[in-house]
Design a protein around this motif. Structure first.
Motif, PDB file in Angstrom:
ATOM      1  N   LEU A 128       0.763  -1.209  -0.037  1.00 40.67           N
ATOM      2  CA  LEU A 128      -0.142  -0.016  -0.177  1.00 40.67           C
ATOM      3  C   LEU A 128       0.811   1.311  -0.149  1.00 40.67           C
ATOM      4  CD1 LEU A 128      -3.048  -0.671   2.453  1.00 40.67           C
ATOM      5  CD2 LEU A 128      -2.876  -0.312  -0.134  1.00 40.67           C
ATOM      6  N   GLY A 129       2.157   1.262   0.264  1.00 32.11           N
ATOM      7  CA  GLY A 129       3.079   2.281   0.035  1.00 32.11           C
ATOM      8  C   GLY A 129       3.449   2.843   1.592  1.00 32.11           C
ATOM      9  N   ARG A 130       2.728   2.244   2.556  1.00 38.25           N
ATOM     10  CA  ARG A 130       3.205   2.707   3.942  1.00 38.25           C
ATOM     11  C   ARG A 130       4.268   2.063   4.354  1.00 38.25           C
ATOM     12  NH1 ARG A 130      -2.814   0.475   6.035  1.00 38.25           N
ATOM     13  NH2 ARG A 130      -4.276   1.937   4.923  1.00 38.25           N
ATOM     14  N   THR A 131       5.440   2.739   3.849  1.00 40.62           N
ATOM     15  CA  THR A 131       7.057   2.585   4.050  1.00 40.62           C
ATOM     16  C   THR A 131       7.268   2.168   5.134  1.00 40.62           C
ATOM     17  OG1 THR A 131       7.520   4.495   3.545  1.00 40.62           O
ATOM     18  CG2 THR A 131       7.510   3.162   1.671  1.00 40.62           C
ATOM     19  N   SER A 155      -1.218  24.406  15.147  1.00 40.42           N
ATOM     20  CA  SER A 155      -1.155  23.378  14.216  1.00 40.42           C
ATOM     21  C   SER A 155      -0.868  23.422  12.970  1.00 40.42           C
ATOM     22  CB  SER A 155      -2.622  22.674  14.285  1.00 40.42           C
ATOM     23  OG  SER A 155      -3.667  23.452  13.664  1.00 40.42           O
ATOM     24  N   THR A 156      -0.412  22.505  11.983  1.00 47.26           N
ATOM     25  CA  THR A 156      -0.252  22.677  10.461  1.00 47.26           C
ATOM     26  C   THR A 156      -0.215  21.319   9.803  1.00 47.26           C
ATOM     27  OG1 THR A 156       1.296  23.367   8.916  1.00 47.26           O
ATOM     28  CG2 THR A 156       2.305  22.390  10.645  1.00 47.26           C
ATOM     29  N   THR A 157      -0.275  21.103   8.548  1.00 47.11           N
ATOM     30  CA  THR A 157      -0.265  20.026   7.752  1.00 47.11           C
ATOM     31  C   THR A 157       0.779  19.788   6.979  1.00 47.11           C
ATOM     32  OG1 THR A 157      -2.776  20.103   7.834  1.00 47.11           O
ATOM     33  CG2 THR A 157      -1.882  18.899   6.072  1.00 47.11           C
ATOM     34  N   VAL A 158       1.381  18.757   6.936  1.00 52.04           N
ATOM     35  CA  VAL A 158       2.596  18.683   6.227  1.00 52.04           C
ATOM     36  C   VAL A 158       2.668  17.430   5.140  1.00 52.04           C
ATOM     37  CG1 VAL A 158       3.577  17.196   7.837  1.00 52.04           C
ATOM     38  CG2 VAL A 158       5.290  18.150   6.231  1.00 52.04           C
ATOM     39  N   GLN A 159       2.856  17.634   3.901  1.00 51.89           N
ATOM     40  CA  GLN A 159       2.771  16.854   2.869  1.00 51.89           C
ATOM     41  C   GLN A 159       3.865  16.151   2.601  1.00 51.89           C
ATOM     42  OE1 GLN A 159      -0.306  16.116   1.374  1.00 51.89           O
ATOM     43  NE2 GLN A 159       0.542  14.293   0.450  1.00 51.89           N
ATOM     44  N   VAL A 160       4.166  14.711   2.781  1.00 52.45           N
ATOM     45  CA  VAL A 160       5.239  13.843   2.908  1.00 52.45           C
ATOM     46  C   VAL A 160       5.422  13.083   1.544  1.00 52.45           C
ATOM     47  CG1 VAL A 160       6.816  12.131   3.845  1.00 52.45           C
ATOM     48  CG2 VAL A 160       5.301  13.794   5.320  1.00 52.45           C
ATOM     49  N   GLY A 161       6.716  13.399   0.789  1.00 47.69           N
ATOM     50  CA  GLY A 161       6.525  12.747  -0.527  1.00 47.69           C
ATOM     51  C   GLY A 161       6.839  10.954  -0.256  1.00 47.69           C
ATOM     52  N   GLU A 162       6.651  10.205  -1.457  1.00 48.99           N
ATOM     53  CA  GLU A 162       6.888   8.680  -1.132  1.00 48.99           C
ATOM     54  C   GLU A 162       7.825   8.245  -0.946  1.00 48.99           C
ATOM     55  OE1 GLU A 162       4.701   7.350  -4.906  1.00 48.99           O
ATOM     56  OE2 GLU A 162       3.002   8.426  -4.631  1.00 48.99           O
ATOM     57  N   SER A 163       8.999   8.750  -1.547  1.00 52.34           N
ATOM     58  CA  SER A 163      10.410   8.096  -1.347  1.00 52.34           C
ATOM     59  C   SER A 163      11.439   8.988  -0.721  1.00 52.34           C
ATOM     60  CB  SER A 163      10.739   7.723  -2.647  1.00 52.34           C
ATOM     61  OG  SER A 163      12.140   6.897  -2.671  1.00 52.34           O
ATOM     62  N   ALA A 164      12.210   8.650   0.288  1.00 55.43           N
ATOM     63  CA  ALA A 164      13.480   9.320   0.730  1.00 55.43           C
ATOM     64  C   ALA A 164      13.012  10.903   1.128  1.00 55.43           C
ATOM     65  CB  ALA A 164      14.670   9.168   0.030  1.00 55.43           C
ATOM     66  N   ASP A 165      12.003  11.240   1.310  1.00 58.51           N
ATOM     67  CA  ASP A 165      11.648  12.764   1.587  1.00 58.51           C
ATOM     68  C   ASP A 165      11.941  13.031   2.851  1.00 58.51           C
ATOM     69  OD1 ASP A 165      10.821  15.369   1.058  1.00 58.51           O
ATOM     70  OD2 ASP A 165       8.443  14.665   1.352  1.00 58.51           O
ATOM     71  N   LEU A 166      12.205  14.531   3.016  1.00 60.08           N
ATOM     72  CA  LEU A 166      12.867  14.820   4.578  1.00 60.08           C
ATOM     73  C   LEU A 166      12.158  16.283   4.652  1.00 60.08           C
ATOM     74  CD1 LEU A 166      14.383  14.576   7.119  1.00 60.08           C
ATOM     75  CD2 LEU A 166      16.075  15.643   6.090  1.00 60.08           C
ATOM     76  N   LYS A 167      11.252  16.315   5.617  1.00 63.50           N
ATOM     77  CA  LYS A 167      10.429  17.405   5.957  1.00 63.50           C
ATOM     78  C   LYS A 167      10.800  17.820   7.306  1.00 63.50           C
ATOM     79  CE  LYS A 167       7.602  18.464   2.370  1.00 63.50           C
ATOM     80  NZ  LYS A 167       8.036  17.193   1.391  1.00 63.50           N
ATOM     81  N   THR A 168      11.104  19.137   7.507  1.00 62.85           N
ATOM     82  CA  THR A 168      11.293  19.874   8.792  1.00 62.85           C
ATOM     83  C   THR A 168      10.321  20.716   9.096  1.00 62.85           C
ATOM     84  OG1 THR A 168      13.772  19.599   8.607  1.00 62.85           O
ATOM     85  CG2 THR A 168      13.078  21.199  10.155  1.00 62.85           C
ATOM     86  N   ILE A 169       9.468  20.453  10.401  1.00 60.81           N
ATOM     87  CA  ILE A 169       8.525  21.352  10.924  1.00 60.81           C
ATOM     88  C   ILE A 169       8.900  22.034  12.053  1.00 60.81           C
ATOM     89  CG2 ILE A 169       6.181  21.184  11.802  1.00 60.81           C
ATOM     90  CD1 ILE A 169       7.396  18.258   9.774  1.00 60.81           C
TER      91      ILE A 169
END
Length: 368
Positions: free
Chosen positions: A93-96, A184-198
């Protein structure tokens, strides 16, 4: 190989005694529905049925339908094989991040069981998933008592600033602290090797509560009379309110502990029984050292179950006594002082402990 004679399965006897205690306590505390639910949710036949249905759906590539069935089967009767299938389903399902964590858990379980084939299978998928894992880093300003949540799950303070694996998709980040406004905020995380800093900013103090202005004229006289009656009610019933609140808290905690005891009892019975029947662990009632470890682990769970059930039943009983002896609710006292029977604001309530397969709780039944 050293074999030891399998003694009378104390873990099984303790677990059965613990489960019997739960059934008796349920009957005594007006919870027949809880006893019925417990019998259903601990049924190994249901777990096996859900597992087979989940596997069938996976073969049909209906992963979104298969994963919940495998997850419920694993909850009912945990097993390394079911966990591996659940990890495969989430991976499809892509839930890595979820799949990676489940493969890790299956890897440790396979090592403990000495199953080299499953260990190698889990390690292979871990190695394939790790380079693809997306992660988030949560950085927070120094707000006293800050609590950060991601999708409703608390993030420990020690994890702030550390890259945390997360499934691709949209995620809700929330920060709260007593006396401060929620951020609060919403963050969109990519499918592969994405890195998000909040970056969680320093929270702003919550605005003071608005106080209603006192009415004037004749209406004020009416309000004043009502306030006096309310004060008199508080003076007479404040102690009862305290006892009632304490009863709810103690009873709820007791029900939760009772539920934990029941779960440990079920786990102990299953683990000891499986070890006794496994020809690789206890052939001919002669246990190998690994089989002996399984029996000992089951006995430990059974002991925890016995203690938890005893403490839980005692706490529920104490909570019920506090509630029953706390006197009439404040609204009912006001009704007796002048309100008509059945008038709005009258409260009739009673506490009913609830016991079930996933724990326990306290329910309030009545008319409000």
């Amino acid at each position: 190989m050293i074999l030891s004679r399998l003694p009378a399965p104390r873990a099984i006897r303790r677990a059965r005694l613990a489960i019997a205690s739960v059934v008796l306590a349920s009957a005594a505390l007006l919870a027949p529905a809880g006893a019925l639910a417990q019998g259903m949710s601990s049924d190994p036949t249901l777990a096996q049925t859900l597992f087979e249905e989940g596997r069938r759906l996976m073969e049909a590539k209906a992963y979104a339908e298969a994963c919940p069935k495998l997850a419920e089967s694993q909850r009912l009767r945990p097993g390394t094989g079911t966990l591996l299938n659940l990890a495969l389903c989430n991976e499809a399902l892509g839930r890595t991040a979820t799949a990676w964590g489940q493969f890790k858990e299956a890897l440790f379980a396979s090592k403990k069981e000495g199953n080299a084939a499953r260990e190698a299978f889990a390690q292979e998928h871990i190695n394939a998933l790790e380079p693809r894992l997306s992660k988030i880093v949560l950085k927070a300003e120094g707000t006293p008592g800050l609590l950060v949540r991601v999708d409703g799950h608390d993030i420990p303070a020690a994890a702030l600033g550390t890259p945390i694996p997360i499934d691709p998709g949209a995620h809700e980040v929330e920060a709260t602290a007593s006396g401060y406004s929620v951020w609060s905020t919403t963050v969109q995380v990519g499918e592969s090797a994405d890195l998000k800093t909040i970056a969680v900013p320093k929270l702003q103090p919550a605005p003071p509560a608005q106080t209603a202005a006192a009415p004037s004229g004749p209406a004020a006289g009416v309000a004043g009379s009502a306030g006096s009656a309310g004060s008199a009610g508080s003076a007479g019933g404040g102690g009862g309110e305290g006892l009632r609140t304490a009863g709810f808290v103690i009873g709820g905690a007791g029900a939760a502990v009772l539920g934990v005891g029941a779960v440990f009892g079920i786990l102990a019975a299953g683990q000891a029984s499986d070890a006794e029947k496994d020809p690789a662990l206890c052939p001919g009632k002669q246990c190998t050292p690994l089989g002996r470890k399984e029996i000992d682990a089951a006995e430990t769970k059974a002991l925890v179950s016995t203690i938890g059930i005893g403490v839980g039943v005692a706490a529920i009983g104490a909570g019920a006594i506090l509630v029953l002896t706390s006197g009439r609710p404040r609204a009912e006292g006001a009704s007796a002082a002048g309100a008509k029977p059945g008038a709005p604001g009258r409260v009739h309530a009673r506490v009913v402990p609830l016991l079930g397969p996933e724990g326990g709780g306290v329910s309030v039944l009545g008319a409000f």
